[in-house]
Design a protein around this motif. Structure first.
Motif, PDB file in Angstrom:
ATOM      1  N   ASP A   1       0.391  -1.159   0.356  1.00 49.95           N
ATOM      2  CA  ASP A   1      -0.175  -0.137  -0.013  1.00 49.95           C
ATOM      3  C   ASP A   1       1.117   1.097   0.048  1.00 49.95           C
ATOM      4  O   ASP A   1       0.199   1.894  -0.381  1.00 49.95           O
TER       5      ASP A   1
ATOM      6  N   LEU B   1       2.001   2.690  -3.129  1.00 50.02           N
ATOM      7  CA  LEU B   1       1.073   2.065  -4.661  1.00 50.02           C
ATOM      8  C   LEU B   1       0.114   3.695  -4.001  1.00 50.02           C
ATOM      9  O   LEU B   1      -0.746   3.207  -5.460  1.00 50.02           O
TER      10      LEU B   1
ATOM     11  N   THR C   1      -0.013   4.961  -7.561  1.00 50.62           N
ATOM     12  CA  THR C   1       0.252   3.831  -9.006  1.00 50.62           C
ATOM     13  C   THR C   1      -1.219   4.166 -10.033  1.00 50.62           C
ATOM     14  O   THR C   1      -2.054   4.131  -9.247  1.00 50.62           O
TER      15      THR C   1
ATOM     16  N   THR D   1      -6.999   2.208  -0.136  1.00 48.85           N
ATOM     17  CA  THR D   1      -5.996   2.195  -1.069  1.00 48.85           C
ATOM     18  C   THR D   1      -6.456   1.268  -2.261  1.00 48.85           C
ATOM     19  O   THR D   1      -6.175   1.693  -3.665  1.00 48.85           O
TER      20      THR D   1
ATOM     21  N   LEU E   1      -6.784   2.817  -6.515  1.00 46.72           N
ATOM     22  CA  LEU E   1      -6.622   2.423  -7.094  1.00 46.72           C
ATOM     23  C   LEU E   1      -7.460   2.031  -8.123  1.00 46.72           C
ATOM     24  O   LEU E   1      -6.848   2.510  -9.916  1.00 46.72           O
TER      25      LEU E   1
ATOM     26  N   SER F   1      -6.862   3.905 -12.132  1.00 43.79           N
ATOM     27  CA  SER F   1      -6.436   2.852 -13.193  1.00 43.79           C
ATOM     28  C   SER F   1      -7.270   3.299 -13.811  1.00 43.79           C
ATOM     29  O   SER F   1      -6.892   2.133 -15.750  1.00 43.79           O
TER      30      SER F   1
END
Length: 414
Positions: free
Chosen positions: A37, A40, A43, A108, A112, A116
Motif C-alpha cells: 500500500d 502504491l 500508481t 488503497t 487504485l 487506473s
C-alpha cells in the motif's frame, strides 16, 4: 467529542497484529495483509483488468486453470493480479509475467481501481473477502470460479454479488435457473466453455504395444461442510484401486490439493492410498497439470466435481461415484451428466475394474457423451473456448465504458 478508546491499547493491538503477520503466526487460511500500500499511492495500473485473489497459499490451486487464459487476456487487455497475502503474491510472481501486487487496505484498493480506470475485475471463488473490490461502481465484476460442476456450490446464492458470471455452457445456465431464485441466469451468465482446455491442451502419448489401459482416479476433497462432502476417498478409494489393478489396469491417482485440510481422516486415507499404490506399482500425479493425465488416461473415475465436466472434452469414457447417503450428507442435482454417466456406489466399488474395462472396450455411451459435451461445454474444437472467453471480456469492457460514461454524465448534469 470524546476520545475513541485508549490510543495506547489501539497501538499495541496494531503492533501485535503486524508482528503476527510478519512472523507468519496467523491461523491457516488468514491472509497476512502485508501489503504494498505505501508504495502504491500514485500508481496507475497498466491494462483494463484485475484478477482479485484474497486467499492464502492453500487455495492457490484455484488459479491453475486460469493461468493460460489470463496470459492470453493479458496480451490483449493487460491484467494485474491483486492479492491480500504477500506469500501468495511471491508465489505468483514465480509463475506469471503479469504484475502482481498485495493490497491490504480497502482505501488503497478503491483509489487504485478508480485512478487506473479498471474496467473488469475477475474472481475465481466466492471468498467473503471479495467484498473489498466489489464496492467499486466504476468496474464490472465477473465471477469465473475455478471449475463448473454439479456440486451445490455451483448454485450458491453468492453468484448474485457479481454483475456477470462466465460459465462453461448451457448446463450451468439451466442448473442455475432450476435451483436458484430471483436470479436471471440467461442474462447474467455468459457461456465461454473452459478456455484452459485450449491453452493447456496436452498431446496423448503413443501407447506401446501390450501396455495396459490407464484409469485416472481423481477424487475431490472432503468439502467445506457435510452438505458438499462428495469425496469417495474414505468410502471407496481402496476398493476402487484394488479392483482396477486386479483387472490389469494401470492407475493414476490425482488427489485434490485440499485433501485432509478440514478433516484429518481424509489426509490419513490419502496416505494409506498412496502406500497401496506404491506397493502395486501405480502412480500419484501432483507436479504437473491435469491435462497431461487427461491425455494419458483411457477412462476417468471421479466424484461429483468440476473435473467431470472438463473430462467430457476428451471424448473418453467417464464413471462418477455416488456419495454416502448418510443423513445431512450431500444432495445431488438431477442433471443430465449424473443421469447419463455410469455411477459407482460403495457397494459396487469392488467391481470398479470390471465396469471400467467394459466402458473402455465397448464404450456404449459414446453418442450420449457427445451430446453431453456440447451441452456442458459448447464448441470444444481447438481454440473455440479461448476465443469465447477473450471475446466476452472485450464485450464487457465496451459495456463498462458505456455504463460508466452514462453515470459520469448524470453526475456532471446534477
Amino acid at each position: 467529542m470524546a476520545a475513541r478508546g485508549n490510543s495506547l491499547k489501539r497501538r499495541l493491538r496494531s503492533t501485535g497484529g503486524k508482528l503476527l503477520r510478519r512472523f507468519r503466526l496467523l491461523p491457516g487460511g488468514v491472509p497476512d495483509g502485508l501489503g504494498d500500500d505505501d508504495r502504491l499511492g500514485e500508481t496507475v495500473l497498466e491494462g483494463d483488468v484485475i484478477l482479485y485473489f484474497p486467499d492464502t497459499l492453500e487455495s492457490l490451486y484455484q488459479l491453475d486453470d486460469w493461468f493460460g487464459p489470463l496470459r492470453e487476456l493479458h496480451r490483449q487487455r493487460g491484467v494485474t493480479i491483486v492479492c491480500m497475502d504477500s506469500r501468495v503474491a511471491a508465489a505468483l510472481r514465480e509463475k506469471v509475467e503479469m504484475t502482481v501486487i498485495t493490497v491490504a487496505r480497502d482505501a488503497t484498493l478503491d483509489a487504485l481501481i478508480l485512478r487506473s480506470d479498471i474496467k473488469l475485475i475477475l474472481y475465481v471463488n466466492y471468498n467473503p473477502l471479495n467484498t473489498a473490490p466489489l464496492r467499486s461502481r466504476s468496474a464490472l465484476h465477473v465471477s469465473l470460479l475455478h471449475g463448473d460442476s454439479d456440486k451445490g456450490v455451483s448454485v450458491s446464492n453468492q453468484i448474485k454479488a457479481y454483475d456477470f458470471s462466465f460459465v462453461a455452457g448451457q448446463a450451468a445456465i439451466d442448473r442455475l435457473e432450476r435451483y436458484s431464485t430471483l436470479f436471471d441466469a440467461r442474462t447474467r451468465c455468459i457461456p465461454v466453455g473452459r478456455p484452459s482446455l485450449d491453452t493447456d491442451r496436452a498431446t496423448a502419448p503413443v501407447r506401446s504395444e501390450g501396455a495396459p489401459r490407464t484409469v485416472l482416479y481423481a477424487p475431490t476433497w472432503e468439502g467445506g461442510q457435510a452438505s458438499v462432502a462428495y469425496s469417495s476417498l474414505l468410502t471407496q478409494s481402496e476398493m476402487i484401486v484394488r479392483s482396477l489393478v486386479a483387472a490389469g489396469l494401470h492407475v493414476i491417482y490425482r488427489p485434490h490439493p485440499l485433501t485432509g485440510v478440514r478433516v484429518p481422516a481424509f489426509g490419513e486415507a490419502d496416505a494409506q492410498l498412496r502406500e497401496l499404490l506404491a506397493e502395486r506399482g501405480q502412480e500419484v500425479a501432483e507436479r504437473h497439470g491435469i491435462q497431461q493425465d487427461f491425455a494419458r488416461a483411457d477412462l476417468m473415475i471421479c466424484d461429483v466435481s468440476a473435473v467431470a465436466t472438463d473430462w467430457l472434452a476428451t471424448g473418453k469414457p467417464l464413471i462418477v461415484t455416488e456419495p454416502d447417503r448418510a443423513e445431512g450428507g450431500p444432495r445431488e442435482a438431477a442433471t443430465r451428466l449424473l443421469q447419463t454417466t455410469p455411477r459407482l456406489t460403495p457397494e459396487r466399488a469392488p467391481r470398479a475394474g470390471e465396469l471400467a474395462l467394459e466402458q473402455i472396450t465397448e464404450d456404449p455411451l459414446r453418442d450420449q457423451r457427445r451430446d453431453l459435451t456440447e451441452y456442458y461445454l459448447g464448441d470444444t474444437s481447438p481454440g473455440a473456448s479461448l476465443q469465447r472467453f477473450l471475446g466476452a471480456c472485450t464485450d464487457l469492457t465496451v459495456l463498462r465504458d458505456q455504463l460508466w460514461a452514462s453515470i459520469q454524465e448524470e453526475g456532471s448534469a446534477s
